[in-house]
Motif scaffolding. Structure first.
Motif, short mmCIF file in Angstrom:
data_model
loop_
_atom_site.label_atom_id
_atom_site.label_comp_id
_atom_site.label_asym_id
_atom_site.label_seq_id
_atom_site.Cartn_x
_atom_site.Cartn_y
_atom_site.Cartn_z
N PRO A 141 0.67 -1.09 0.09
CA PRO A 141 -0.09 -0.08 -0.01
C PRO A 141 0.86 1.35 0.00
N VAL A 142 1.83 1.24 0.88
CA VAL A 142 2.96 2.39 0.71
C VAL A 142 3.54 2.56 -0.56
N LEU A 143 4.01 1.56 -1.23
CA LEU A 143 4.34 1.76 -2.58
C LEU A 143 3.56 2.15 -3.74
N VAL A 144 2.01 1.84 -3.48
CA VAL A 144 1.06 2.43 -4.37
C VAL A 144 0.96 3.92 -4.26
N VAL A 145 0.75 4.53 -3.01
CA VAL A 145 0.87 5.75 -3.18
C VAL A 145 1.94 6.48 -3.26
N TRP A 146 3.22 6.04 -3.21
CA TRP A 146 4.70 6.49 -3.50
C TRP A 146 4.71 6.53 -4.99
N ALA A 147 4.12 5.48 -5.61
CA ALA A 147 3.95 5.65 -7.12
C ALA A 147 2.96 6.80 -7.74
N LEU A 148 2.07 6.94 -6.92
CA LEU A 148 1.23 8.06 -7.54
C LEU A 148 2.11 9.45 -7.24
N ALA A 150 5.22 9.61 -7.41
CA ALA A 150 6.34 9.77 -8.19
C ALA A 150 5.83 10.15 -9.63
N ILE A 151 4.51 9.86 -10.05
CA ILE A 151 4.07 10.29 -11.19
C ILE A 151 3.69 11.86 -11.28
N TRP A 158 -5.36 13.17 -4.48
CA TRP A 158 -5.02 12.04 -5.27
C TRP A 158 -5.09 10.68 -5.03
N ALA A 159 -4.74 10.25 -3.70
CA ALA A 159 -5.07 8.76 -3.17
C ALA A 159 -6.43 8.55 -2.86
N ALA A 160 -6.99 9.45 -2.35
CA ALA A 160 -8.59 9.32 -2.17
C ALA A 160 -9.13 9.03 -3.60
N LEU A 161 -8.82 9.71 -4.68
CA LEU A 161 -9.60 9.42 -5.97
C LEU A 161 -9.03 8.15 -6.51
N LEU A 162 -7.93 7.93 -6.34
CA LEU A 162 -7.45 6.27 -6.84
C LEU A 162 -8.33 5.48 -6.19
#
Length: 420
Positions: A141-148, A150-151, A158-162
């Motif tokens: 989960p941390v890597l997912v929000v980190w990837a957001l 990073a892009i 943005w995390a909430a929208l994802l």
């Protein structure tokens, strides 16, 4: 069905009554509205847009879905789920607020910095110093929000929208799976109950809603491939998504019973099975190469959980109260639908979902706070709502049950102040 509804209401009422007593005598200090990890609040006028949308949609949606081509019905169902979820969220503390909490995943991003591989390799070693939700989950989960970030999509919004976009898409994925298992009529009956599920209160915005979308599409990809190359690609995609689940949450291991049951019923080709295993294996191999070994992570997290006040919650109370929370999240229609004319293969998937929930519940590691933990399971259980009435009841019967679902969601949103 009347007996099922009486049982539904009694279980919920008894759980809140017993929870209130336990809180009053000091046994449940960290839960102020047990079995929910929440506070009571008074509804405000901000709930009116969600109420107007939900009630109007409950009245019109069954007819609209019956008339439209299936592809358009799917799109309408997804749009309905998004609108219902967002309107519920903005009627409370807002869409992004849960991700601003100091114990959420975004709080650890400074520690990840520009070196996610280095952070991953030291994840278990540094686990005790991380926020609560990070300590309670694998690193993905941390890597997912980190990837957001990073892009170029940083921050809680943005995390909430994802989370909302992916979480609501579970309604589409599950509908496609139901069509393969029980036919198009069964899928059309289930879709409005997936779109207007009371669980939407926690789809916005708990990270577990993202897990729900990933899991639902992993199952759907098992049944979508028809030609050789599509079977290969969809099988590999299913494997990657399903193989990611244990790295998103340790509690999703029992969830894997759902794709196993689906696979037994649809009997995918050997090529598809091989692709699924290869996709899942690639996820495990990637994390192992990065220095994270799942069993070691599970043991480290269990040690952190055992030292947390949540582990001291009374086991026997939550053994039953957790099921009451699932009943709330899926609404009265889902409970009534369990007694209804569900196609055999669809019933098997719902049963597998309930068995997976029971396994987690009996394990004792889900003592409270299950309103977010149950989200990936609640969306599957919501399928049963489509069969709460007989075919003879028609759209009028479906409208009544959908209104009951919407009212349940509105009561949860209006009366419960949840951190998620």
């Amino acid at each position: 069905m009347r007996r099922a509804l009486i049982g539904w209401a009694a279980l919920i009422a008894l759980s809140f009554a017993a929870g209130g007593l336990l809180h009053h005598v000091g046994v449940l200090r960290i839960d102020h509205l047990p079995p929910l990890h929440a506070h009571f609040r008074v509804p405000t006028f901000r709930l009116l847009p969600a109420a107007a949308f939900g009630l109007a949609t409950a009245w019109m949606l069954p007819g609209a879905l019956a008339r439209l081509r299936f592809s358009r019905a799917i799109a309408l169902g997804y749009g309905t789920a998004l609108a219902w979820t967002v309107l519920l969220a903005v009627s409370g503390d807002g869409l992004a607020t849960p991700f601003t909490h100091k114990e959420e995943y975004l709080a650890v991003l400074p520690a990840v910095g520009h070196d996610p591989s280095g952070w991953l390799a030291g994840f278990i070693e540094h686990l005790p110093g991380y926020p609560t939700h990070v300590r309670g989950h694998p690193p993905l989960p941390v890597l997912v929000v980190w990837a957001l970030q990073a892009i170029g999509l940083p921050g809680p919004l943005w995390a909430a929208l994802l989370v909302v976009l992916v979480g609501c898409s579970a309604a589409v994925a599950i509908t496609l799976t139901v069509r393969r298992l029980g036919g198009e009529d069964a899928a059309r009956r289930a879709l409005p109950y997936l779109a207007l599920t009371p669980a939407s209160v926690w789809i916005a915005t708990s990270m577990d809603a993202f897990f729900a979308g990933v899991g639902a599409w992993g199952v759907a990809l098992l049944v979508l491939g028809r030609k050789r190359w599509s079977r290969l690609l969809s099988g590999a995609g299913a494997g990657v998504l399903l193989g990611s689940l244990p790295y998103l949450s340790y509690g999703l291991v029992p969830y894997l019973l759902i794709p196993v049951v689906v696979a037994v019923m649809v009997r995918p080709s050997r090529l598809t099975v091989a692709a699924v295993l290869a996709g899942a294996g690639s996820v495990t191999a990637a994390f192992a190469a990065g220095g994270f070994f799942w069993p070691a992570g599970a043991l480290a997290t269990h040690a952190q959980w055992a030292a947390d006040p949540g582990a001291a919650r009374p086991y026997l109370y939550f053994l039953f109260a957790n099921i009451a929370v699932l009943a709330l999240m899926t609404g009265p229609a889902a409970t009534a639908g369990l007694m209804g004319p569900i196609p055999a293969r669809v019933r098997a998937v719902v049963a597998a979902t309930l068995v997976a929930v029971a396994a987690l519940d009996v394990s004792g590691v889900t003592r409270g706070e299950v309103e977010r933990i149950w989200v990936p399971f609640a969306v599957w259980a919501s399928v049963a709502g489509g069969f709460a009435g007989s075919r003879a009841d028609g759209q009028a019967g479906s409208r009544r049950w959908l209104v009951a679902q919407v009212v349940t969601g509105l009561l949860l949103q209006g009366l419960v102040a949840s951190p998620w």
